[in-house]
Design a protein around this motif. Structure first.
Motif, PDB file in Angstrom:
ATOM      1  N   PRO A  35      -2.875  -5.551 -11.420  1.00  0.00           N
ATOM      2  CA  PRO A  35      -2.309  -6.687 -12.180  1.00  0.00           C
ATOM      3  C   PRO A  35      -1.265  -7.470 -11.378  1.00  0.00           C
ATOM      4  CG  PRO A  35      -2.361  -4.705 -13.525  1.00  0.00           C
ATOM      5  CD  PRO A  35      -2.773  -4.286 -12.147  1.00  0.00           C
ATOM      6  N   ILE A  36      -0.350  -6.758 -10.723  1.00  0.00           N
ATOM      7  CA  ILE A  36       0.696  -7.474  -9.966  1.00  0.00           C
ATOM      8  C   ILE A  36       0.074  -8.164  -8.742  1.00  0.00           C
ATOM      9  CG2 ILE A  36       1.443  -5.433  -8.632  1.00  0.00           C
ATOM     10  CD1 ILE A  36       3.897  -8.043  -9.857  1.00  0.00           C
ATOM     11  N   ALA A  37      -1.015  -7.581  -8.205  1.00  0.00           N
ATOM     12  CA  ALA A  37      -1.698  -8.223  -7.075  1.00  0.00           C
ATOM     13  C   ALA A  37      -2.310  -9.556  -7.519  1.00  0.00           C
ATOM     14  CB  ALA A  37      -2.772  -7.305  -6.508  1.00  0.00           C
ATOM     15  N   VAL A  38      -2.876  -9.544  -8.750  1.00  0.00           N
ATOM     16  CA  VAL A  38      -3.455 -10.792  -9.275  1.00  0.00           C
ATOM     17  C   VAL A  38      -2.355 -11.847  -9.427  1.00  0.00           C
ATOM     18  CG1 VAL A  38      -4.556 -11.856 -11.287  1.00  0.00           C
ATOM     19  CG2 VAL A  38      -5.347  -9.636 -10.471  1.00  0.00           C
ATOM     20  N   ILE A  39      -1.211 -11.409  -9.980  1.00  0.00           N
ATOM     21  CA  ILE A  39      -0.088 -12.346 -10.172  1.00  0.00           C
ATOM     22  C   ILE A  39       0.395 -12.867  -8.822  1.00  0.00           C
ATOM     23  CG2 ILE A  39       2.303 -12.560 -10.995  1.00  0.00           C
ATOM     24  CD1 ILE A  39       1.559 -10.450 -13.150  1.00  0.00           C
ATOM     25  N   ALA A  40       0.514 -11.964  -7.843  1.00  0.00           N
ATOM     26  CA  ALA A  40       0.991 -12.365  -6.508  1.00  0.00           C
ATOM     27  C   ALA A  40       0.018 -13.352  -5.866  1.00  0.00           C
ATOM     28  CB  ALA A  40       1.158 -11.141  -5.618  1.00  0.00           C
ATOM     29  N   PHE A  41      -1.269 -13.109  -6.076  1.00  0.00           N
ATOM     30  CA  PHE A  41      -2.299 -13.984  -5.511  1.00  0.00           C
ATOM     31  C   PHE A  41      -2.169 -15.404  -6.088  1.00  0.00           C
ATOM     32  CE2 PHE A  41      -6.660 -15.727  -5.432  1.00  0.00           C
ATOM     33  CZ  PHE A  41      -6.947 -15.590  -4.085  1.00  0.00           C
TER      34      PHE A  41
END
Lengths: 206, 389
Positions: free
Chosen positions: B169-175
């Motif tokens: 989830p945080i990777a998606v947000i960071a992306f």
């Protein structure tokens, strides 16, 4: 109600009296001009374009255009520059200006907004102009206020009263009997960089 | 997972040189602080900025470091979103670089550029929602929060305290946040007063350049940290990063050449003066160096194979960073020196025409900010476990 100004370019002789009146009235620091008369065509100020004997000289007084759709107001990140609801004047709040100069980037009328790069210095030791003028600040952007301090005293901007050729007219553009409305009636005029969609309040009569 | 471990970390001699570097970075940061206090006491007159070129080196620094932050977030997120296992061991460094060093540097570049930094709190109490600069402020804040959380999560995964799937989830947000570096371009391309910037290619250019800036810094870091034994990034991965950076740079080269040709071809129009200035006028030297640097960086980084030799890619990354500086600087100056109204009138303070060279104070201050970023990075690498272990 919306304040506007008309400048009759056929009457302007490029005497710079409006610039000086503005500078004195508003006690402008050295190197700051809110109202400048630029020369269209020549390489330097007050020089004609063309080759002798086919010369042409055209003056163009430029100050803040107090746009109806101001690019500077949209750009200012902290709301230090805003349009006054009651009369459409674009005000610069020195106490709020963070000095990012984004309004200068956003304004199409290059040079009408100027920055105090150093502590204000003045030509003479005593302050000139109206005591009601807000003191100039360090590290902030400033510009023409349409002499809002004079308007508050029921007077017209200093440049209007000073123009020896009566080339400048001021008033409420929404009032058909105002000086500015009468001045533009039946005349052809243009706005500076009209295509930018900023809807300036300065009418240049030709 | 292709995590490699290193059991032969040479602590003693390396930590000595590390301390020396920290001292150098700290000293330069102090020099920057001294320059800043001098600037605060004398005003922005100590810069070579003026009524037309009201933005200069500081804004270029802001653009570049925002780009590095955004690109780093993307670089950290992509391996988890697209299952690029080989890159996962290096994402902590990328996330940290984005989280701390770049964001701190980008924010400081804005702080030193504004005349009244003590009023910066007005962004919070009096933010103007129509201002792209205000959006940028929100973006920088969100970058800081996102990448700190992301770095922490990645460290927990590495320590075996968290499941790798939980970072998605945080990777998606960071992306998504990384892609939003385009917001920085809005500061420029939304301005009708600046026809050179006022076009839809700028957001794409900002994104592409952000990716290249981040990749170039990651490449340089990887080579340095490989030498230090902090990580062991194989040459094949370095080569892939180099090729990716070269491909993005190629896109930027097409954008730059396209803009110039489109601007010059009509032989008139409101952008003409700016492009003339850039290609044949006062800005020509820097423009042509920019083009050469772009081509050279692309060639050097494409050439990198899997030979294990890092020389060409290191030079390529350095040249790419020089090209990026010139791209941003030229974009700014070509437009600012060629405003829409250029008629001569009474002289105004700071009315320098021609070209802009930063003053020594601007250079010293900028060096200080970059050094502070490098110091924070080095401290992070030393104190936190961001490497392979």
């Amino acid at each position: 109600m919306r304040y506007a100004m008309a400048i009759d370019l056929d009457r302007c002789t490029g005497c710079h009296a409006c610039s000086v009146a503005c500078k004195v009235e508003n006690n402008l620091p050295n190197g700051i001009w809110w109202n400048r008369v630029v020369t269209v065509g020549g390489q330097a100020m007050d020089t004609p374009e063309g080759t002798f004997p086919n010369l042409h000289m055209q003056f163009l007084p430029i100050n803040c255009q107090h746009c109806e759709n101001p690019a500077c107001v949209k750009a200012c990140p902290v709301g230090a520059t805003y349009k006054r609801e009651e009369d459409g004047i674009i005000i610069q709040n020195y106490d709020k200006c963070i000095g990012c100069r984004y309004c200068m980037v956003a304004c199409p009328y290059s040079g009408v907004r100027q920055f105090n790069w150093k502590k204000p210095e003045y030509a003479i030791e005593v302050a000139m102009g109206d005591a009601a003028v807000e003191p100039h600040q360090y590290n902030v952007v400033e510009k023409c206020t349409f002499c809002s301090h004079r308007l508050a005293q029921d007077m017209k901007p200093a440049c209007i009263d000073t123009c020896p050729n009566r080339a400048r007219f001021f008033g409420d553009i929404d009032d058909p009997d105002s000086d500015v409305s009468k001045a533009i009636r039946g005349r052809s005029y243009f706005h500076l960089l009209e295509e930018k969609g900023t809807k300036p309040s300065i009418y240049y009569l030709t | 997972m292709a995590v490699q471990t290193n059991t032969s970390l040479e602590k003693t001699p390396k930590s000595g040189s590390n301390t020396l570097w920290n001292i150098v970075f700290a000293a330069l940061a102090v020099l920057g602080a001294v320059c800043w206090f001098y600037q605060l006491s004398k005003g922005l007159q100590v810069t070579n900025l003026g009524v037309y070129n009201m933005w200069g080196l500081y804004i270029v620094g802001f653009m570049i470091f925002t780009g590095i932050a955004a690109g780093s977030l993307l670089f950290a997120a992509v391996p988890y979103l697209f299952k690029l296992d080989a890159f996962k061991p290096y994402t902590r460094i990328a996330a940290y670089l984005g989280a701390v060093s770049s964001i701190v540097a980008a924010s400081l570049f804005i702080i030193v550029d504004i005349g009244n930094p003590e009023r910066v709190w007005l962004f919070v109490t009096s933010g103007n929602f129509t201002s792209p600069m205000f959006w940028d402020f929100i973006m920088l804040l969100s970058y800081m929060v996102i990448s700190v959380i992301f770095t922490r999560q990645l460290m927990l995964v590495n320590a075996g305290k968290k499941d790798e799937g939980s970072v998605k989830p945080i990777a998606v947000i960071a992306f998504i946040a990384g892609l939003l570096v385009t917001v920085t371009s809005f500061v420029f391309c939304f301005q009708v007063a600046r026809p050179l910037w006022n076009n839809p290619v700028q957001p794409l250019s900002f994104l592409v350049v952000a990716l290249v800036a981040a990749l170039a810094v990651q490449i340089l870091l990887a080579v340095l940290l490989n030498k230090r034994g902090y990580i062991q990034m194989p040459a094949t991965l370095l080569g892939k990063m180099g090729k990716l950076a070269a491909a993005f740079l190629l896109v930027e080269l097409i954008i730059v050449v396209g803009e110039v040709l489109i601007g010059l071809y009509p032989g008139g129009g409101e952008e003409q003066a700016a492009f003339q200035w850039l290609v044949f006028g006062e800005g020509a030297v820097r423009f042509w160096i920019e083009l050469i640097a772009l081509v050279l960086a692309i060639a050097l980084m494409f050439r990198q194979g899997s030979s294990g030799k890092a020389g060409s890619i290191v030079i390529g990354a350095i040249v790419a960073l020089i090209a990026i500086y010139l791209i941003k600087s030229n974009l700014l100056q070509a437009q600012l020196f060629n405003p829409l109204i250029t008629y001569p009138g009474p002289e105004v303070y700071g009315e320098a025409r021609g070209s802009y060279v930063p003053s020594l104070i601007e250079i010293g201050l900028s060096l200080g900010i970059v050094s502070l970023g490098a110091l924070l990075l080095n401290l992070g690498l030393t104190k936190l476990n961001l490497g392979n272990k």
